[in-house]
Write a protein that holds these residues in place. Structure first.
Motif, short mmCIF file in Angstrom:
data_model
loop_
_atom_site.label_atom_id
_atom_site.label_comp_id
_atom_site.label_asym_id
_atom_site.label_seq_id
_atom_site.Cartn_x
_atom_site.Cartn_y
_atom_site.Cartn_z
N LYS A 224 0.77 17.76 -24.74
CA LYS A 224 1.14 19.13 -24.38
C LYS A 224 2.58 19.20 -23.86
O LYS A 224 3.29 20.15 -24.11
CB LYS A 224 0.20 19.68 -23.31
CG LYS A 224 -1.21 19.97 -23.83
CD LYS A 224 -2.10 20.52 -22.71
CE LYS A 224 -3.50 20.82 -23.23
NZ LYS A 224 -4.42 21.26 -22.16
N THR B 170 -10.63 18.14 -29.66
CA THR B 170 -10.05 18.78 -30.85
C THR B 170 -9.49 20.16 -30.51
O THR B 170 -8.34 20.48 -30.84
CB THR B 170 -11.11 18.90 -31.97
OG1 THR B 170 -11.61 17.60 -32.27
CG2 THR B 170 -10.52 19.50 -33.23
N LYS B 171 -10.30 20.97 -29.82
CA LYS B 171 -9.84 22.32 -29.46
C LYS B 171 -8.61 22.25 -28.57
O LYS B 171 -7.69 23.06 -28.69
CB LYS B 171 -10.96 23.06 -28.72
CG LYS B 171 -12.08 23.50 -29.65
CD LYS B 171 -12.84 24.70 -29.07
CE LYS B 171 -14.06 25.01 -29.93
NZ LYS B 171 -15.27 24.30 -29.45
N GLU B 172 -8.60 21.27 -27.68
CA GLU B 172 -7.53 21.15 -26.70
C GLU B 172 -6.19 20.77 -27.34
O GLU B 172 -5.14 21.27 -26.95
CB GLU B 172 -7.96 20.10 -25.67
CG GLU B 172 -7.36 20.26 -24.31
CD GLU B 172 -7.80 21.52 -23.59
OE1 GLU B 172 -6.98 22.06 -22.85
OE2 GLU B 172 -8.96 21.98 -23.77
N CYS C 293 -4.97 12.12 -34.18
CA CYS C 293 -4.11 13.30 -34.16
C CYS C 293 -2.66 12.85 -34.29
O CYS C 293 -2.18 12.06 -33.48
CB CYS C 293 -4.27 14.07 -32.85
SG CYS C 293 -5.99 14.34 -32.40
N GLU D 145 -5.35 20.80 -30.76
CA GLU D 145 -4.98 21.47 -32.01
C GLU D 145 -3.60 22.13 -32.00
O GLU D 145 -2.81 21.93 -32.92
CB GLU D 145 -6.06 22.50 -32.40
CG GLU D 145 -6.86 22.05 -33.59
CD GLU D 145 -8.09 22.91 -33.86
OE1 GLU D 145 -8.36 23.85 -33.09
OE2 GLU D 145 -8.77 22.62 -34.86
N PRO D 146 -3.26 22.92 -30.98
CA PRO D 146 -1.96 23.61 -31.02
C PRO D 146 -0.76 22.67 -30.87
O PRO D 146 0.37 23.09 -31.09
CB PRO D 146 -2.02 24.55 -29.80
CG PRO D 146 -3.44 24.54 -29.33
CD PRO D 146 -4.04 23.27 -29.79
N TYR D 147 -0.99 21.43 -30.50
CA TYR D 147 0.13 20.55 -30.15
C TYR D 147 0.38 19.43 -31.14
O TYR D 147 1.26 18.61 -30.94
CB TYR D 147 -0.10 19.94 -28.76
CG TYR D 147 -0.33 20.99 -27.71
CD1 TYR D 147 0.74 21.66 -27.13
CD2 TYR D 147 -1.63 21.36 -27.34
CE1 TYR D 147 0.53 22.65 -26.19
CE2 TYR D 147 -1.85 22.34 -26.39
CZ TYR D 147 -0.76 23.00 -25.83
OH TYR D 147 -0.97 23.97 -24.90
N ASP E 130 0.34 17.97 -35.52
CA ASP E 130 0.55 18.42 -36.90
C ASP E 130 -0.64 18.14 -37.81
O ASP E 130 -0.86 18.86 -38.78
CB ASP E 130 1.81 17.74 -37.48
CG ASP E 130 3.03 18.07 -36.64
OD1 ASP E 130 3.35 19.26 -36.51
OD2 ASP E 130 3.65 17.14 -36.08
N LYS F 148 1.31 13.68 -34.22
CA LYS F 148 2.42 14.55 -33.87
C LYS F 148 3.64 13.92 -34.51
O LYS F 148 4.06 12.83 -34.13
CB LYS F 148 2.57 14.63 -32.34
CG LYS F 148 3.52 15.71 -31.86
CD LYS F 148 3.59 15.69 -30.32
CE LYS F 148 4.50 16.75 -29.78
NZ LYS F 148 3.79 17.98 -29.41
#
Ligand code: CO
Ligand code: ZN
Length: 331
Positions: A177, A26-28, A46, A30-32, A34, A48
């Protein structure tokens, strides 16, 4: 990528106890992505979002690993256990296991006259307790344990427990990523309970209703001394699956992946696995059926606490995953 491989393979996560793995992923990611959600079976889903006009695509890798489950604690404090997923008795001897609360144990065996008598019910876990009372303070019946082995960097190759299938998770994370733009809605599914019957992927796929499903999982190799004959080797690239015991991959999608690999100069090899299954087997049979394929990461010593992969192969799998997401997928 090696740092992520280390963190993910060393995380605790037998089937149904994938929490610590889910946290790392999740932490990994999250930034990538929506949207992130966790469903009733613990799958981490997740999304995108695509630019539009594309398909719903599942990229699946399972979070769980094989392990042990405590079935009984005897009066002297020894634990009897059953397997979670496919655990070979012979590779467990002398291994250490650990529980989610940090308790360690070592696997011992009853006296055996013949090594052929080595079955899981002849084995026990010794957590260093003097009696049942002491043992029960650390471990309960039903607790799951994972094998304990730190990841080791051998240069081009890495050895760790739970490469099956944390290395698949690494491939999907790394692809998320690197993926800049895609027309497709990409659903990265980090699935639970694969090792006990492809269970997480089954419900995740039902909920998503994908147009295409691609699983990323390890496959065996035939390149070690006197190995069972198999046309997959470590270091020869991403393995594009044709068949295993759980599915025959969609021929159109499979050939499409082959053409993509050739067009992009990504090393690949064809894989026929004569046993075992993958999440794509469950995804393919969802609802009215889903075209499904598997991009496999070749691995030696699968389902042992020391599974070995080649970094070049992992890289090839990431590239093929990104290429598939960027392509029209009009097979
Ligand atoms: Co497995
Ligand atoms: Zn697997």
């Amino acid at each position: 990528m090696k740092d992520l491989i280390k963190r993910l393979t060393e995380a605790f996560g037998p089937s149904g106890s994938e929490g610590p793995v889910r946290e790392v992923i999740t932490k990994e990611v999250e930034p990538y992505v929506d949207e992130i959600r966790v469903d009733a079976l613990g799958n981490l889903i997740c999304l995108k979002k695509g630019s539009g006009g594309g398909k719903k695509v599942i990229l699946d890798a399972h979070m769980d690993e094989i392990g042990v489950i405590v079935t009984h604690i005897d009066e002297k404090g020894f634990l009897r256990f059953a397997s979670v997923g496919g655990v070979y008795p012979v590779v467990t001897l002398g291994q250490r296991v650990y529980f989610e609360n940090g308790t360690f144990g070592v696997i011992g065996s009853e006296k055996l006259d013949d090594i052929k008598d080595l079955k899981l019910d002849k084995l026990f876990i010794d957590i260093g307790a003097a009696n049942r009372e002491e043992a029960s303070q650390k471990v309960k019946v039903g607790d799951m344990g994972a094998f304990f082995q730190p990841a080791v960097d051998l240069g081009n190759r890495v050895v760790a427990k739970a490469m099956d299938d944390r290395i698949g998770c690494v491939v999907v994370i790394e692809a998320l990523k690197r993926l800049k733009q895609t027309q497709h809605d990409i659903y990265a599914v980090f699935a639970t309970q694969e090792e006990v019957g492809l269970r997480g992927a089954r419900v995740a796929a039902y909920g998503i209703e994908p147009d295409v499903g691609i699983a990323f999982d390890v496959t065996s190799t035939g390149d070690t001394p006197k190995a069972r004959t198999m046309d997959v080797s470590l270091g020869k690239g991403a393995a594009i699956k044709v068949k295993d015991s759980s599915l025959v991959c969609h021929p159109g999608l499979r050939d499409y992946l082959v053409k993509l690999a050739e067009a992009k100069g990504i090393p690949y090899q064809m894989e026929v696995l004569e046993w075992g299954g993958t999440d794509s087997g469950a995804i393919q049979l969802t609802r009215a059926g889903v075209p499904a394929a598997v991009i496999s990461i070749p691995s030696r010593y699968i389902h042992s606490p020391s599974e070995m992969v080649d970094i070049g192969d992992v890289e090839a799998c990431v590239k093929l995953c990104v290429a598939a997401c960027e392509s029209p997928l009009d097979f």
